[in-house]
Design a protein around this motif. Structure first.
Motif, PDB file in Angstrom:
ATOM      1  N   GLY A 246       0.814  -1.212   0.000  1.00 17.38           N
ATOM      2  CA  GLY A 246       0.000   0.000   0.000  1.00 17.38           C
ATOM      3  C   GLY A 246       0.843   1.256   0.000  1.00 17.38           C
ATOM      4  N   ARG A 247       1.079   1.785   1.184  1.00 14.17           N
ATOM      5  CA  ARG A 247       1.888   2.987   1.341  1.00 14.17           C
ATOM      6  C   ARG A 247       2.884   2.751   2.475  1.00 14.17           C
ATOM      7  NH1 ARG A 247       0.204   3.983  -2.998  1.00 14.17           N
ATOM      8  NH2 ARG A 247      -0.976   5.798  -3.711  1.00 14.17           N
ATOM      9  N   GLY A 248       4.115   3.234   2.301  1.00 19.00           N
ATOM     10  CA  GLY A 248       5.143   3.012   3.295  1.00 19.00           C
ATOM     11  C   GLY A 248       4.798   3.587   4.649  1.00 19.00           C
ATOM     12  N   SER A 249       4.061   4.701   4.665  1.00 18.20           N
ATOM     13  CA  SER A 249       3.749   5.374   5.923  1.00 18.20           C
ATOM     14  C   SER A 249       2.757   4.611   6.781  1.00 18.20           C
ATOM     15  CB  SER A 249       3.192   6.775   5.638  1.00 18.20           C
ATOM     16  OG  SER A 249       1.990   6.703   4.880  1.00 18.20           O
ATOM     17  N   ASP A 273       8.919   3.849   4.152  1.00 21.08           N
ATOM     18  CA  ASP A 273       8.985   5.263   4.506  1.00 21.08           C
ATOM     19  C   ASP A 273      10.175   5.474   5.430  1.00 21.08           C
ATOM     20  OD1 ASP A 273       8.346   7.942   4.824  1.00 21.08           O
ATOM     21  OD2 ASP A 273       6.888   7.568   6.432  1.00 21.08           O
ATOM     22  N   PRO A 274      11.274   6.092   4.912  1.00 18.12           N
ATOM     23  CA  PRO A 274      11.382   6.680   3.579  1.00 18.12           C
ATOM     24  C   PRO A 274      11.587   5.619   2.505  1.00 18.12           C
ATOM     25  CG  PRO A 274      13.486   6.821   4.680  1.00 18.12           C
ATOM     26  CD  PRO A 274      12.523   6.266   5.696  1.00 18.12           C
ATOM     27  N   GLU A 275      11.473   6.067   1.289  1.00 16.59           N
ATOM     28  CA  GLU A 275      11.749   5.203   0.152  1.00 16.59           C
ATOM     29  C   GLU A 275      12.863   5.867  -0.664  1.00 16.59           C
ATOM     30  OE1 GLU A 275       8.438   2.808  -1.854  1.00 16.59           O
ATOM     31  OE2 GLU A 275       8.928   4.322  -3.363  1.00 16.59           O
ATOM     32  N   VAL A 276      14.021   5.364  -0.620  1.00 15.20           N
ATOM     33  CA  VAL A 276      14.529   4.051  -0.231  1.00 15.20           C
ATOM     34  C   VAL A 276      14.923   4.096   1.253  1.00 15.20           C
ATOM     35  CG1 VAL A 276      16.410   2.430  -0.705  1.00 15.20           C
ATOM     36  CG2 VAL A 276      15.372   3.732  -2.589  1.00 15.20           C
ATOM     37  N   LEU A 277      14.871   2.926   1.940  1.00 18.11           N
ATOM     38  CA  LEU A 277      15.325   2.862   3.323  1.00 18.11           C
ATOM     39  C   LEU A 277      16.825   3.122   3.404  1.00 18.11           C
ATOM     40  CD1 LEU A 277      13.485  -0.285   4.735  1.00 18.11           C
ATOM     41  CD2 LEU A 277      13.025   2.111   5.297  1.00 18.11           C
ATOM     42  N   PRO A 278      17.302   3.640   4.539  1.00 20.39           N
ATOM     43  CA  PRO A 278      18.754   3.828   4.714  1.00 20.39           C
ATOM     44  C   PRO A 278      19.494   2.511   4.498  1.00 20.39           C
ATOM     45  CG  PRO A 278      17.534   4.896   6.490  1.00 20.39           C
ATOM     46  CD  PRO A 278      16.528   4.109   5.709  1.00 20.39           C
ATOM     47  N   ALA A 279      20.697   2.603   3.953  1.00 15.40           N
ATOM     48  CA  ALA A 279      21.476   1.403   3.622  1.00 15.40           C
ATOM     49  C   ALA A 279      21.739   0.531   4.842  1.00 15.40           C
ATOM     50  CB  ALA A 279      22.795   1.806   2.966  1.00 15.40           C
ATOM     51  N   ASN A 288      13.815 -13.307   7.476  1.00 22.65           N
ATOM     52  CA  ASN A 288      12.359 -13.433   7.511  1.00 22.65           C
ATOM     53  C   ASN A 288      11.661 -12.228   6.885  1.00 22.65           C
ATOM     54  OD1 ASN A 288      13.543 -12.122   9.750  1.00 22.65           O
ATOM     55  ND2 ASN A 288      11.631 -12.212  10.901  1.00 22.65           N
ATOM     56  N   VAL A 289      12.419 -11.382   6.181  1.00 23.05           N
ATOM     57  CA  VAL A 289      11.861 -10.206   5.528  1.00 23.05           C
ATOM     58  C   VAL A 289      12.225 -10.229   4.042  1.00 23.05           C
ATOM     59  CG1 VAL A 289      11.889  -7.679   5.369  1.00 23.05           C
ATOM     60  CG2 VAL A 289      11.954  -8.802   7.617  1.00 23.05           C
ATOM     61  N   LEU A 290      11.218 -10.095   3.196  1.00 23.33           N
ATOM     62  CA  LEU A 290      11.448  -9.879   1.769  1.00 23.33           C
ATOM     63  C   LEU A 290      11.175  -8.411   1.483  1.00 23.33           C
ATOM     64  CD1 LEU A 290      11.989 -10.766  -1.141  1.00 23.33           C
ATOM     65  CD2 LEU A 290       9.549 -11.342  -1.329  1.00 23.33           C
ATOM     66  N   LEU A 291      12.225  -7.697   1.112  1.00 26.41           N
ATOM     67  CA  LEU A 291      12.125  -6.270   0.831  1.00 26.41           C
ATOM     68  C   LEU A 291      12.307  -6.072  -0.665  1.00 26.41           C
ATOM     69  CD1 LEU A 291      11.845  -3.592   2.485  1.00 26.41           C
ATOM     70  CD2 LEU A 291      14.343  -3.454   2.433  1.00 26.41           C
ATOM     71  N   THR A 292      11.287  -5.512  -1.332  1.00 24.43           N
ATOM     72  CA  THR A 292      11.389  -5.252  -2.766  1.00 24.43           C
ATOM     73  C   THR A 292      11.214  -3.757  -3.035  1.00 24.43           C
ATOM     74  OG1 THR A 292       9.020  -5.766  -3.071  1.00 24.43           O
ATOM     75  CG2 THR A 292      10.613  -7.544  -3.451  1.00 24.43           C
ATOM     76  N   PRO A 293      11.802  -3.239  -4.123  1.00 18.86           N
ATOM     77  CA  PRO A 293      11.883  -1.793  -4.358  1.00 18.86           C
ATOM     78  C   PRO A 293      10.684  -1.202  -5.103  1.00 18.86           C
ATOM     79  CG  PRO A 293      13.230  -2.923  -5.967  1.00 18.86           C
ATOM     80  CD  PRO A 293      12.655  -3.989  -5.075  1.00 18.86           C
ATOM     81  N   HIS A 294       9.494  -1.286  -4.491  1.00 19.68           N
ATOM     82  CA  HIS A 294       8.281  -0.686  -5.053  1.00 19.68           C
ATOM     83  C   HIS A 294       8.033  -1.186  -6.480  1.00 19.68           C
ATOM     84  CE1 HIS A 294       5.596   3.160  -4.715  1.00 19.68           C
ATOM     85  NE2 HIS A 294       4.953   2.158  -5.285  1.00 19.68           N
ATOM     86  N   ILE A 295       7.993  -2.511  -6.615  1.00 22.35           N
ATOM     87  CA  ILE A 295       7.807  -3.116  -7.931  1.00 22.35           C
ATOM     88  C   ILE A 295       6.429  -3.738  -8.113  1.00 22.35           C
ATOM     89  CG2 ILE A 295      10.271  -3.583  -8.244  1.00 22.35           C
ATOM     90  CD1 ILE A 295       9.625  -6.542  -7.520  1.00 22.35           C
TER      91      ILE A 295
END
Length: 336
Positions: A246-249, A273-279, A288-295
């Motif tokens: 949905g939305r990062g916020s 949020d923010p997008e992109v997250l800090p490195a 246990n986390v799948l992080l994808t770049p707003h695809i």
């Protein structure tokens, strides 16, 4: 609606790269059968377009500048905004509604790939595909996967959908053929409407506590900021998967990081949020986390669904018909 047989003057207003991606030659050919448009003129900054007086239709997308009073004053003939993307909140201002402009959106077209991504995430989450894939890569042997992952599988799982938005409704529609118990939480939905979507309407906290998967599809509004805060994240049962397309916020990412780092829950996060997250964010590396770049939204060939939606709306406008996907001013208060 246009009252003369002449083609209305139209203008692209978006980032040029979006114009190039959304409107290739074949789309431009179809467009020019209905409107008078210079395909090479793209308004990324209205101040750089010398003559806007004759523009009747704006074809907008990502990167369109705000349509404020000053801009509209230079477009006295403007009657319609056809948005070849989702939300119009970034460029359609109160001045547009005060002018009485007709506004259309391709949000329904863009909802399709987001819902498809979400459904894939739901099915993979309950099947523990990513975790098993990692373990298989490490051990390279046939193990007792059911013993290693108790409760593995999709049968009779409870899926909670937060927000009966265009995407949320599409997700529920796609999940109906499966053997799931579908829950939905939305303050603007009644029980009968929820049943028509194949779901049971419940309170948000109840949904979070019951769901094997909880998927977020609420709009970004002041009242939904950090909807999933530390208190609500703690309501998730051990092993639950949280999905956000949905939305990062909607999520307090500090609280999510703490919960995910404990290993207690899983997460599939496409918007942040923010997008992109800090490195340095641990969410990049937690297993246990799948992080994808707003695809999840429209990309590649999926953009043509948006294009076709916008072209259909142009044809309706030029034929004196109402838009199939109009945007109402009042609806923006509760939409993305």
């Amino acid at each position: 609606m246009p009252s003369t047989p002449s083609r209305p003057r139209a203008l692209f207003a978006m980032g040029r790269r979006h114009r190039d991606a959304l409107f290739p030659g074949t789309a431009v050919q179809r467009l020019t059968r209905h409107v008078d448009i210079d395909p090479e003129l793209v308004a990324e900054d209205f101040d750089r377009v010398p003559d806007l007086a004759a523009v009747e239709v704006l074809i907008t997308s990502w990167g369109c500048p705000p349509l404020d009073d000053a801009v509209l004053a230079r477009m006295p003939a403007l009657k319609a905004v056809v948005h070849a993307a989702g939300s119009v909140k970034h460029h359609v201002t109160d001045a547009c509604w005060d002018r009485g402009l007709l506004v259309s959106t391709a949000a329904a077209a863009n909802a399709v790939p987001v819902a498809e991504y979400t459904v894939a995430a739901v099915l993979f989450a309950n099947k523990r595909v990513l975790a098993i894939g990692d373990a298989y890569r490490e051990h390279r042997a046939a193990l007792d996967w059911s013993a290693r992952f108790p409760g593995l599988g999709n049968y009779r799982r409870t899926i909670g959908v937060v927000g009966a938005s265009l995407v949320g409704r599409r997700v529920l529609e796609l999940l109906r053929p499966f053997d799931f118990d579908l829950l939905v939480a939305d303050p603007h939905l009644d029980a009968g409407s929820a049943r028509s979507l194949g779901a049971r309407l419940v309170d948000l906290d109840e949904l979070i506590a019951l769901g094997d998967v909880v998927s977020l599809h609420a709009p970004a509004l002041p009242e939904t900021h950090h909807l999933m805060d530390a208190r609500r994240l703690a309501l998730l049962r051990d092993g639950t998967t949280l999905i956000n397309t949905g939305r990062g916020s909607l999520i307090d990412h500090d609280a999510l990081t703490a919960e995910a780092a404990s290993g207690r829950i899983h997460a599939v996060i496409d918007v942040t949020d923010p997008e992109v997250l800090p490195a340095a964010s641990p969410l990049y590396s937690l297993p246990n986390v799948l992080l994808t770049p707003h695809i999840a939204g429209s990309l590649g060939g999926e953009l043509m669904r948006i294009t076709e939606s916008a072209l259909d709306e142009i044809e309706r406008y030029c034929g004196g018909q109402e838009f199939a996907h109009p945007v109402a001013r009042a609806a923006l208060a509760i939409s993305a």
